[in-house]
Design a protein around this motif. Structure first.
Motif, PDB file in Angstrom:
ATOM      1  N   UNK A  24       0.838  -1.208   0.000  1.00  0.00           N
ATOM      2  CA  UNK A  24       0.000   0.000   0.000  1.00  0.00           C
ATOM      3  C   UNK A  24       0.871   1.256   0.000  1.00  0.00           C
ATOM      4  N   UNK A  25       1.953   1.230   0.758  1.00  0.00           N
ATOM      5  CA  UNK A  25       2.853   2.390   0.813  1.00  0.00           C
ATOM      6  C   UNK A  25       3.458   2.670  -0.562  1.00  0.00           C
ATOM      7  N   UNK A  26       3.815   1.635  -1.272  1.00  0.00           N
ATOM      8  CA  UNK A  26       4.369   1.817  -2.612  1.00  0.00           C
ATOM      9  C   UNK A  26       3.320   2.388  -3.567  1.00  0.00           C
ATOM     10  N   UNK A  27       2.087   1.934  -3.443  1.00  0.00           N
ATOM     11  CA  UNK A  27       1.021   2.444  -4.312  1.00  0.00           C
ATOM     12  C   UNK A  27       0.723   3.912  -4.006  1.00  0.00           C
ATOM     13  N   UNK A  28       0.694   4.259  -2.734  1.00  0.00           N
ATOM     14  CA  UNK A  28       0.457   5.647  -2.358  1.00  0.00           C
ATOM     15  C   UNK A  28       1.576   6.551  -2.875  1.00  0.00           C
ATOM     16  N   UNK A  29       2.801   6.091  -2.699  1.00  0.00           N
ATOM     17  CA  UNK A  29       3.939   6.873  -3.189  1.00  0.00           C
ATOM     18  C   UNK A  29       3.873   7.018  -4.708  1.00  0.00           C
ATOM     19  N   UNK A  30       3.570   5.919  -5.396  1.00  0.00           N
ATOM     20  CA  UNK A  30       3.492   5.962  -6.850  1.00  0.00           C
ATOM     21  C   UNK A  30       2.450   6.938  -7.363  1.00  0.00           C
ATOM     22  N   UNK A  31       1.405   7.151  -6.559  1.00  0.00           N
ATOM     23  CA  UNK A  31       0.350   8.090  -6.950  1.00  0.00           C
ATOM     24  C   UNK A  31       0.698   9.532  -6.605  1.00  0.00           C
ATOM     25  N   UNK A  32       1.776   9.725  -5.848  1.00  0.00           N
ATOM     26  CA  UNK A  32       2.180  11.073  -5.473  1.00  0.00           C
ATOM     27  C   UNK A  32       1.708  11.525  -4.113  1.00  0.00           C
ATOM     28  N   UNK A  33       1.190  10.602  -3.305  1.00  0.00           N
ATOM     29  CA  UNK A  33       0.751  10.944  -1.953  1.00  0.00           C
ATOM     30  C   UNK A  33       1.876  10.691  -0.962  1.00  0.00           C
ATOM     31  N   UNK A  34       2.012  11.594  -0.017  1.00  0.00           N
ATOM     32  CA  UNK A  34       3.050  11.455   1.005  1.00  0.00           C
ATOM     33  C   UNK A  34       2.574  10.520   2.110  1.00  0.00           C
ATOM     34  N   UNK A  35       3.522   9.773   2.662  1.00  0.00           N
ATOM     35  CA  UNK A  35       3.181   8.784   3.678  1.00  0.00           C
ATOM     36  C   UNK A  35       4.087   8.918   4.892  1.00  0.00           C
ATOM     37  N   UNK A  36       3.571   8.466   6.010  1.00  0.00           N
ATOM     38  CA  UNK A  36       4.376   8.338   7.219  1.00  0.00           C
ATOM     39  C   UNK A  36       3.995   7.035   7.896  1.00  0.00           C
ATOM     40  N   UNK A  37       4.873   6.556   8.756  1.00  0.00           N
ATOM     41  CA  UNK A  37       4.647   5.318   9.492  1.00  0.00           C
ATOM     42  C   UNK A  37       4.862   5.580  10.978  1.00  0.00           C
ATOM     43  N   UNK A  38       3.931   5.088  11.771  1.00  0.00           N
ATOM     44  CA  UNK A  38       4.027   5.137  13.232  1.00  0.00           C
ATOM     45  C   UNK A  38       4.447   3.770  13.745  1.00  0.00           C
ATOM     46  N   UNK A  39       5.414   3.761  14.659  1.00  0.00           N
ATOM     47  CA  UNK A  39       5.814   2.542  15.350  1.00  0.00           C
ATOM     48  C   UNK A  39       5.630   2.769  16.842  1.00  0.00           C
ATOM     49  N   UNK A  40       4.841   1.926  17.471  1.00  0.00           N
ATOM     50  CA  UNK A  40       4.647   2.001  18.918  1.00  0.00           C
ATOM     51  C   UNK A  40       5.691   1.103  19.565  1.00  0.00           C
ATOM     52  N   UNK A  41       6.577   1.706  20.348  1.00  0.00           N
ATOM     53  CA  UNK A  41       7.739   0.968  20.846  1.00  0.00           C
ATOM     54  C   UNK A  41       7.515   0.458  22.270  1.00  0.00           C
ATOM     55  N   UNK A  42       7.903  -0.790  22.462  1.00  0.00           N
ATOM     56  CA  UNK A  42       7.871  -1.438  23.771  1.00  0.00           C
ATOM     57  C   UNK A  42       9.027  -2.416  23.869  1.00  0.00           C
ATOM     58  N   UNK A  93      13.586  -1.053  10.976  1.00  0.00           N
ATOM     59  CA  UNK A  93      12.350  -0.701  10.273  1.00  0.00           C
ATOM     60  C   UNK A  93      12.535   0.594   9.500  1.00  0.00           C
ATOM     61  N   UNK A  94      13.214   1.567  10.089  1.00  0.00           N
ATOM     62  CA  UNK A  94      13.445   2.828   9.387  1.00  0.00           C
ATOM     63  C   UNK A  94      14.161   2.589   8.063  1.00  0.00           C
ATOM     64  N   UNK A  95      15.142   1.686   8.067  1.00  0.00           N
ATOM     65  CA  UNK A  95      15.851   1.382   6.840  1.00  0.00           C
ATOM     66  C   UNK A  95      14.938   0.803   5.773  1.00  0.00           C
ATOM     67  N   UNK A  96      14.024  -0.077   6.178  1.00  0.00           N
ATOM     68  CA  UNK A  96      13.075  -0.654   5.223  1.00  0.00           C
ATOM     69  C   UNK A  96      12.125   0.415   4.684  1.00  0.00           C
ATOM     70  N   UNK A  97      11.710   1.335   5.534  1.00  0.00           N
ATOM     71  CA  UNK A  97      10.796   2.393   5.105  1.00  0.00           C
ATOM     72  C   UNK A  97      11.466   3.331   4.113  1.00  0.00           C
ATOM     73  N   UNK A  98      12.775   3.558   4.298  1.00  0.00           N
ATOM     74  CA  UNK A  98      13.509   4.376   3.344  1.00  0.00           C
ATOM     75  C   UNK A  98      13.465   3.783   1.949  1.00  0.00           C
ATOM     76  N   UNK A  99      13.558   2.459   1.857  1.00  0.00           N
ATOM     77  CA  UNK A  99      13.506   1.782   0.554  1.00  0.00           C
ATOM     78  C   UNK A  99      12.127   1.944  -0.092  1.00  0.00           C
ATOM     79  N   UNK A 100      11.088   2.078   0.743  1.00  0.00           N
ATOM     80  CA  UNK A 100       9.727   2.198   0.230  1.00  0.00           C
ATOM     81  C   UNK A 100       9.348   3.641  -0.108  1.00  0.00           C
ATOM     82  N   UNK A 101      10.252   4.582   0.168  1.00  0.00           N
ATOM     83  CA  UNK A 101       9.971   5.981  -0.123  1.00  0.00           C
ATOM     84  C   UNK A 101       9.070   6.664   0.875  1.00  0.00           C
TER      85      UNK A 101
END
Length: 341
Positions: free
Chosen positions: A147-165, A175-183
């Motif tokens: 879904x993140x790749x599709x949103x990026x491909x359409x020109x929509x900006x995305x962010x990801x929340x990680x709840x840490x425990x 995870x940040x490194x993987x998100x960088x690859x997804x744009x």
């Protein structure tokens, strides 16, 4: 789409608006207790939207909205009605949608592209695939990555929340490194606070030293990498580098934010589930100016323990929700603060 700017909290008023409790997922760490309330009718939602934006205009502020749930796209009709309304209000600076991402399809993406004030679509991931899927459901990591790749491909900006425990504390940078690859444009980490259906997961709560370690490593990533950009606008981050004005934030409770629930109830913060009014019965002015609870928060002399004695009160004040969850007293010290007195 034009590039939206981050608004200064002194000029911004933020509403986190939960339009429904309905959700198609049952994440282990969720703060919801009940998923049955569909929420108010669209006319009632638009009446509230008018009231909220009128208040922002009267205050001379810029409005910032996060539309969420539950899963907001279980009511996509309401989402688009609200987006269209907010798009036409000059005092609204930007709107974010906080979603689990699973219901977003090409038709929704096409409609989202119409809104210039839509800043980001935020989804959640809780670590790498195995860790995330153990919390959010089998197959959810790959589904959200797509879904993140599709949103990026359409020109929509995305962010990801990680709840840490404690269960995922070692996977923030991974995870940040993987998100960088997804744009993905932005990455937010937030502390796990046991509430709702996750109230019994006490073993997930991080110690102050563990929080310090995660925040230090997040700041290191923030300082070296812009893909994704880590948004470190949270209490306690100021302790990492008090001279860096790009990190840290004062607790928003009583200062520049409110949470609206699906039935119109108002909370000081979603993680501080104390009802302070209802927008079908009370005006925003009554709630904001006359509720004694908010005045308690606004006076830093009411803070207890080391929070009350801390030199960072003007820029932090600790997390009132974390204090409430740990002690039952929202004025107590932030239980995860590592600063020595």
């Amino acid at each position: 789409m034009s590039t939206p700017v981050e608004l200064d909290y002194q000029t911004e008023f933020y509403y986190q608006w939960h339009i429904t409790d309905r959700c198609n997922l049952r994440c282990k760490h969720c703060y919801h207790e009940d998923y049955r309330n569909e929420g108010l009718t669209v006319p009632e939602l638009l009446e509230i939207a008018t009231h909220l934006t009128d208040a922002v205009k009267e205050w001379g502020k810029v409005g910032s909205f996060s539309i969420t749930g539950g899963e907001p796209f279980t009511r996509k009709d309401a989402v688009f009605e609200i987006l269209a309304f907010l798009e036409g209000r000059v005092e609204v600076g930007h709107v974010d949608i906080l979603s689990n991402g699973t219901l977003i399809d090409d038709s929704i993406i096409s409609r989202l592209l119409q809104f210039k004030k839509l800043r980001r679509i935020q989804v959640s991931l809780e670590g790498l695939e195995e860790t995330n899927d153990g919390i959010r459901g089998a197959g959810s990591f790959k589904a959200i990555a797509e879904k993140l790749e599709r949103l990026r491909g359409a020109g929509l900006r995305t962010s990801v929340m990680m709840t840490i425990g404690r269960h995922n504390r070692g996977e923030v940078a991974l995870l940040a490194g993987e998100l960088g690859k997804l744009g993905v444009e932005a990455f937010v980490v937030d502390r796990f606070i046991p509430e709702g259906q996750s109230a019994d997961l006490k073993e997930w709560i991080l110690t102050p030293d563990e929080i310090k370690d995660i925040y230090e490593k997040s700041y290191e990533y923030f300082s070296e990498t812009l893909s994704p950009r880590m948004l470190l606008y949270r209490t306690l981050f100021c302790l990492i580098n008090p001279d860096d004005k790009h990190i840290g934030a004062m607790c928003s409770v009583g200062n520049n934010a409110l949470t609206i629930m699906p039935n119109g109830d108002v909370f000081p913060c979603r993680r501080l589930p104390i009802k302070i009014g209802n927008l079908l019965k009370n005006t925003i002015y009554e709630i904001w100016y006359k509720n004694p609870l908010l005045w308690e928060f606004r006076n830093p002399e009411n803070l207890k323990g080391k929070c009350g004695e801390c030199e960072y009160v003007p820029v932090c004040r600790g997390c009132r929700a974390a204090a409430f969850a740990a002690t039952g007293d929202y004025l107590q010290s932030d239980p995860q603060c590592w600063k020595e007195t």
